[in-house]
Design a protein around this motif. Structure first.
Motif, mmCIF file in Angstrom:
data_model
loop_
_atom_site.group_PDB
_atom_site.id
_atom_site.type_symbol
_atom_site.label_atom_id
_atom_site.label_comp_id
_atom_site.label_asym_id
_atom_site.label_seq_id
_atom_site.Cartn_x
_atom_site.Cartn_y
_atom_site.Cartn_z
ATOM 1 N N MET A 1 0.840 -1.180 0.000
ATOM 2 C CA MET A 1 0.000 0.000 0.000
ATOM 3 C C MET A 1 0.879 1.235 0.000
ATOM 4 S SD MET A 1 -3.218 0.633 2.460
ATOM 5 C CE MET A 1 -3.177 2.144 3.362
ATOM 6 N N GLY A 2 0.574 2.218 -0.862
ATOM 7 C CA GLY A 2 1.380 3.424 -0.981
ATOM 8 C C GLY A 2 0.937 4.519 -0.034
ATOM 9 N N ASP A 3 1.638 5.623 -0.139
ATOM 10 C CA ASP A 3 1.299 6.783 0.679
ATOM 11 C C ASP A 3 0.071 7.477 0.111
ATOM 12 O OD1 ASP A 3 3.442 6.696 2.577
ATOM 13 O OD2 ASP A 3 4.774 7.271 0.941
ATOM 14 N N ALA A 4 -0.679 8.104 0.995
ATOM 15 C CA ALA A 4 -1.856 8.877 0.602
ATOM 16 C C ALA A 4 -1.792 10.217 1.314
ATOM 17 C CB ALA A 4 -3.129 8.139 0.977
ATOM 18 N N TYR A 5 -2.494 11.184 0.772
ATOM 19 C CA TYR A 5 -2.531 12.472 1.453
ATOM 20 C C TYR A 5 -3.905 13.119 1.331
ATOM 21 C CZ TYR A 5 -1.507 14.380 -3.214
ATOM 22 O OH TYR A 5 -1.526 14.682 -4.556
ATOM 23 N N VAL A 6 -4.210 13.898 2.357
ATOM 24 C CA VAL A 6 -5.392 14.741 2.384
ATOM 25 C C VAL A 6 -4.915 16.143 2.042
ATOM 26 C CG1 VAL A 6 -7.204 15.693 3.857
ATOM 27 C CG2 VAL A 6 -6.477 13.323 4.170
ATOM 28 N N TRP A 7 -5.651 16.842 1.195
ATOM 29 C CA TRP A 7 -5.275 18.223 0.865
ATOM 30 C C TRP A 7 -6.444 19.158 1.147
ATOM 31 C CZ3 TRP A 7 -8.633 19.955 -2.808
ATOM 32 C CH2 TRP A 7 -9.160 19.038 -3.720
ATOM 33 N N VAL A 8 -6.071 20.388 1.489
ATOM 34 C CA VAL A 8 -7.051 21.460 1.683
ATOM 35 C C VAL A 8 -6.544 22.644 0.873
ATOM 36 C CG1 VAL A 8 -8.245 22.958 3.296
ATOM 37 C CG2 VAL A 8 -7.516 20.683 4.037
ATOM 38 N N ALA A 9 -7.305 23.062 -0.105
ATOM 39 C CA ALA A 9 -6.920 24.187 -0.959
ATOM 40 C C ALA A 9 -7.730 25.420 -0.590
ATOM 41 C CB ALA A 9 -7.154 23.835 -2.430
ATOM 42 N N ASP A 10 -7.038 26.533 -0.420
ATOM 43 C CA ASP A 10 -7.679 27.827 -0.174
ATOM 44 C C ASP A 10 -7.898 28.464 -1.539
ATOM 45 O OD1 ASP A 10 -8.258 30.516 0.250
ATOM 46 O OD2 ASP A 10 -6.890 30.701 1.945
ATOM 47 N N VAL A 11 -9.125 28.404 -2.039
ATOM 48 C CA VAL A 11 -9.394 28.880 -3.397
ATOM 49 C C VAL A 11 -9.546 30.400 -3.474
ATOM 50 C CG1 VAL A 11 -10.365 26.686 -4.174
ATOM 51 C CG2 VAL A 11 -11.884 28.425 -3.207
ATOM 52 N N ASP A 12 -9.521 31.079 -2.324
ATOM 53 C CA ASP A 12 -9.625 32.543 -2.313
ATOM 54 C C ASP A 12 -8.286 33.242 -2.105
ATOM 55 O OD1 ASP A 12 -12.384 32.525 -2.707
ATOM 56 O OD2 ASP A 12 -12.796 32.439 -0.555
ATOM 57 N N ALA A 13 -7.245 32.513 -1.709
ATOM 58 C CA ALA A 13 -5.950 33.142 -1.429
ATOM 59 C C ALA A 13 -5.323 33.673 -2.717
ATOM 60 C CB ALA A 13 -5.009 32.148 -0.764
ATOM 61 N N ARG A 14 -4.904 34.927 -2.678
ATOM 62 C CA ARG A 14 -4.211 35.530 -3.811
ATOM 63 C C ARG A 14 -2.723 35.195 -3.718
ATOM 64 N NH1 ARG A 14 -7.054 39.530 -1.494
ATOM 65 N NH2 ARG A 14 -5.142 40.677 -1.009
ATOM 66 N N PRO A 15 -2.032 35.128 -4.848
ATOM 67 C CA PRO A 15 -0.611 34.752 -4.821
ATOM 68 C C PRO A 15 0.222 35.622 -3.887
ATOM 69 C CG PRO A 15 -1.392 34.919 -7.089
ATOM 70 C CD PRO A 15 -2.516 35.384 -6.208
ATOM 71 N N GLU A 16 -0.065 36.919 -3.855
ATOM 72 C CA GLU A 16 0.751 37.834 -3.053
ATOM 73 C C GLU A 16 0.521 37.698 -1.547
ATOM 74 O OE1 GLU A 16 -2.950 40.105 -4.417
ATOM 75 O OE2 GLU A 16 -1.504 38.735 -5.357
ATOM 76 N N GLU A 17 -0.554 37.033 -1.133
ATOM 77 C CA GLU A 17 -0.821 36.867 0.297
ATOM 78 C C GLU A 17 -0.596 35.437 0.783
ATOM 79 O OE1 GLU A 17 -4.934 37.719 1.244
ATOM 80 O OE2 GLU A 17 -5.652 36.385 -0.314
#
Length: 196
Positions: A1-17
């Motif tokens: 069995m391989g590694d797995a990951y949970v991700w949480v993406a902030d879809v409102d974050a601007r690149p500069e912040e």
């Protein structure tokens, strides 16, 4: 069995912040005891991350973070990604256009059955990831463009400049995600999981 990951993406974050927000999140996770403060080799490859803290279970839906999650290599940690990324889940996607309601059909055979018809949407995602495209996708049925956040894609897909990645952790709890959104100023979060 391989590694797995949970991700949480902030879809409102601007690149500069993104960098400032990432620091705020890590400080909060450390104060809550969800992660340890020191950087260790607890992620895949040469990346450094933060190992689960004494109160890591506050973030997840199971009692223990490390139960069945740590691999022989000791991979069980948290990292922040501060870059343009497309976050995806394993499995076949279905996508619904927010303008006309046209929906891709899940594949019955082979990994790319629906993508042949919906390749323009995937091309838009890849172009955004590569830095050459807008943050929107075109529908092959009606031709309208809509921001990726408006598309209903299952399992979840997110485009973001800031993401939290938790290697070999159980699913995250709703209350944790609500608190994380508050730490990020009420930003919209999209979460999913996949295997490496």
């Amino acid at each position: 069995m391989g590694d797995a990951y949970v991700w949480v993406a902030d879809v409102d974050a601007r690149p500069e912040e993104a960098a400032v927000l990432a620091g705020r999140v890590m400080d909060w996770l450390e104060r809550r005891g969800i992660v340890r403060s020191e950087l260790t080799n607890c992620l895949t490859g040469d990346e450094l991350g933060r190992a689960p803290g004494p109160y890591a279970a506050r973030a997840v839906t199971e009692d223990e973070v490390t139960a069945g999650g740590v691999t022989a290599d000791g991979v069980c940690g948290v990292g922040m990604e501060i870059e343009r990324r497309v976050y995806v889940c394993a499995g076949f996607w279905t996508a619904t256009c927010p303008a006309c309601g046209a929906t891709t059909e899940p594949a019955e055979r082979g990994p790319d059955v629906w993508t042949r018809a919906w390749a323009p949407l995937l091309d838009d995602l890849y172009a955004w990831f590569g830095g050459t495209g807008p943050g929107s996708g075109a529908c092959v049925r009606c031709g309208e463009r809509a921001e990726f956040t408006a598309w209903a894609i299952e399992p979840p897909v997110a485009v973001a400049h800031l993401g939290l990645v938790l290697w070999n952790w159980p699913p995250l709890g709703e209350s944790f995600l609500d608190e994380l959104s508050a730490v990020l100023g009420g930003h919209r979060l999209v979460t999913g999981s996949t295997t490496a």
